[in-house]
Design a protein around this motif. Structure first.
Motif, PDB file in Angstrom:
ATOM      1  N   TYR A 145       0.886  -0.899  -0.125  1.00  0.00           N
ATOM      2  CA  TYR A 145      -0.596   0.060   0.252  1.00  0.00           C
ATOM      3  C   TYR A 145       0.979   1.162   0.311  1.00  0.00           C
ATOM      4  O   TYR A 145      -0.051   2.076   0.279  1.00  0.00           O
ATOM      5  N   ALA A 163      -9.379  -1.751   0.247  1.00  0.00           N
ATOM      6  CA  ALA A 163      -8.859  -2.516  -0.217  1.00  0.00           C
ATOM      7  C   ALA A 163      -9.440  -3.853  -0.162  1.00  0.00           C
ATOM      8  O   ALA A 163     -10.133  -4.575  -0.096  1.00  0.00           O
ATOM      9  N   VAL A 164      -9.771  -4.012   1.789  1.00  0.00           N
ATOM     10  CA  VAL A 164     -10.626  -4.441   2.824  1.00  0.00           C
ATOM     11  C   VAL A 164     -12.088  -5.003   2.240  1.00  0.00           C
ATOM     12  O   VAL A 164     -12.105  -5.847   1.962  1.00  0.00           O
ATOM     13  N   ASN A 166     -13.416  -4.157  -0.493  1.00  0.00           N
ATOM     14  CA  ASN A 166     -13.264  -4.696  -2.307  1.00  0.00           C
ATOM     15  C   ASN A 166     -12.780  -6.127  -2.084  1.00  0.00           C
ATOM     16  O   ASN A 166     -13.495  -7.129  -2.467  1.00  0.00           O
ATOM     17  N   ASN A 167     -12.022  -6.395  -1.432  1.00  0.00           N
ATOM     18  CA  ASN A 167     -11.672  -8.274  -0.645  1.00  0.00           C
ATOM     19  C   ASN A 167     -12.842  -9.106   0.206  1.00  0.00           C
ATOM     20  O   ASN A 167     -13.445  -9.729  -0.606  1.00  0.00           O
ATOM     21  N   CYS A 168     -13.460  -8.695   0.599  1.00  0.00           N
ATOM     22  CA  CYS A 168     -14.619  -8.973   1.292  1.00  0.00           C
ATOM     23  C   CYS A 168     -15.851  -8.649  -0.289  1.00  0.00           C
ATOM     24  O   CYS A 168     -16.617  -9.702   0.952  1.00  0.00           O
ATOM     25  N   SER A 169     -16.118  -8.342  -0.943  1.00  0.00           N
ATOM     26  CA  SER A 169     -17.068  -7.692  -1.543  1.00  0.00           C
ATOM     27  C   SER A 169     -17.122  -9.045  -2.465  1.00  0.00           C
ATOM     28  O   SER A 169     -17.957  -9.882  -2.994  1.00  0.00           O
ATOM     29  N   LEU A 170     -16.119  -9.747  -2.603  1.00  0.00           N
ATOM     30  CA  LEU A 170     -15.181 -10.515  -3.774  1.00  0.00           C
ATOM     31  C   LEU A 170     -15.550 -11.878  -2.906  1.00  0.00           C
ATOM     32  O   LEU A 170     -16.129 -13.048  -3.390  1.00  0.00           O
ATOM     33  N   ARG A 171     -15.600 -11.587  -1.837  1.00  0.00           N
ATOM     34  CA  ARG A 171     -15.725 -12.969  -0.591  1.00  0.00           C
ATOM     35  C   ARG A 171     -16.767 -13.415  -0.518  1.00  0.00           C
ATOM     36  O   ARG A 171     -17.768 -14.550  -0.596  1.00  0.00           O
ATOM     37  N   ASN A 174     -18.031 -15.369  -4.310  1.00  0.00           N
ATOM     38  CA  ASN A 174     -18.316 -16.448  -3.874  1.00  0.00           C
ATOM     39  C   ASN A 174     -17.882 -17.260  -3.006  1.00  0.00           C
ATOM     40  O   ASN A 174     -17.100 -18.557  -2.671  1.00  0.00           O
ATOM     41  N   ARG A 181     -19.540  -9.998   7.952  1.00  0.00           N
ATOM     42  CA  ARG A 181     -18.244 -10.032   7.180  1.00  0.00           C
ATOM     43  C   ARG A 181     -16.938  -8.530   8.187  1.00  0.00           C
ATOM     44  O   ARG A 181     -16.155  -8.943   8.504  1.00  0.00           O
TER      45      ARG A 181
END
Length: 193
Positions: A145, A163-164, A166-171, A174, A181
């Motif tokens: 970062y 970024a957190v 964004n990653n949680c949104s992908l999780r 999937n 969360r």
């Protein structure tokens, strides 16, 4: 939402190659945008019947209502042929096939919401823990970062709340959906103080 994306009034170059001065200029501009982005997010939450304005009070508990509302709005759209080629070209050989099969991306609207939810998530930390603040790390250049606005004051690392989210949104897409969360991640990061 009113104006959507968070767009700087100057050219933004990749964070990795920014000078300290350019990174500081971006950081100062970003921090000035925070109250407006939070107000925009709250107004959108209320307009779309997420709930009342008082539910988003920058408390840890408010993250449950916000996340429950947000995950209903995650939209994916197909990548353009050019975007897909660019992604594949940038990937190492062993990852090219997987990258080529990843044909979707967040819609522009979702990407904008991710930024605003991330800013809100970061602001909850600042609201709940006075030892934290928005900051910027310039070195080492290989730091993931580098030159980006992050929350500093944790023992080990800085938190990039965008970024957190964004990653949680992908999780969320999937794995099994999880209304708590973001709330749970807040607790995980609290343990790093």
């Amino acid at each position: 939402m009113s104006d959507g994306a968070l767009v700087a009034p100057f050219e933004i170059i990749p964070f990795e190659i920014m000078t300290k001065k350019e990174a500081k200029q971006y950081f100062d501009w970003f921090v000035l945008q925070i109250p407006t982005r939070i107000d925009t997010l709250i107004a959108h939450y209320v307009e779309t019947l997420g709930g009342g304005k008082e539910e988003l009070d920058l408390s840890q508990e408010s993250l449950v209502n916000l996340w429950k509302w947000f995950i209903q709005r995650i939209e994916m759209v197909p990548k353009t042929k050019e975007e897909l080629e660019e992604d594949v070209d940038a990937a190492p050989d062993w990852l090219k096939e997987e990258v080529a099969n990843n044909t979707l991306k967040f819609s522009e609207f979702t990407s904008s919401l991710i930024i605003d939810v991330g800013i809100y998530f970061g602001s909850v930390f600042l609201n709940e823990m006075r030892t934290l603040e928005w900051g910027i790390i310039h070195k080492p250049k290989k730091y993931v970062y580098v030159n980006r606005p992050i929350i500093i004051g944790f023992k080990e690392a800085g938190l990039n709340p965008i970024a957190v989210v964004n990653n949680c949104s992908l999780r969320e897409l999937n794995q099994d959906p999880d209304d708590t969360r973001l709330f749970n991640l807040f607790n995980v990061w609290k343990g790093y103080l």
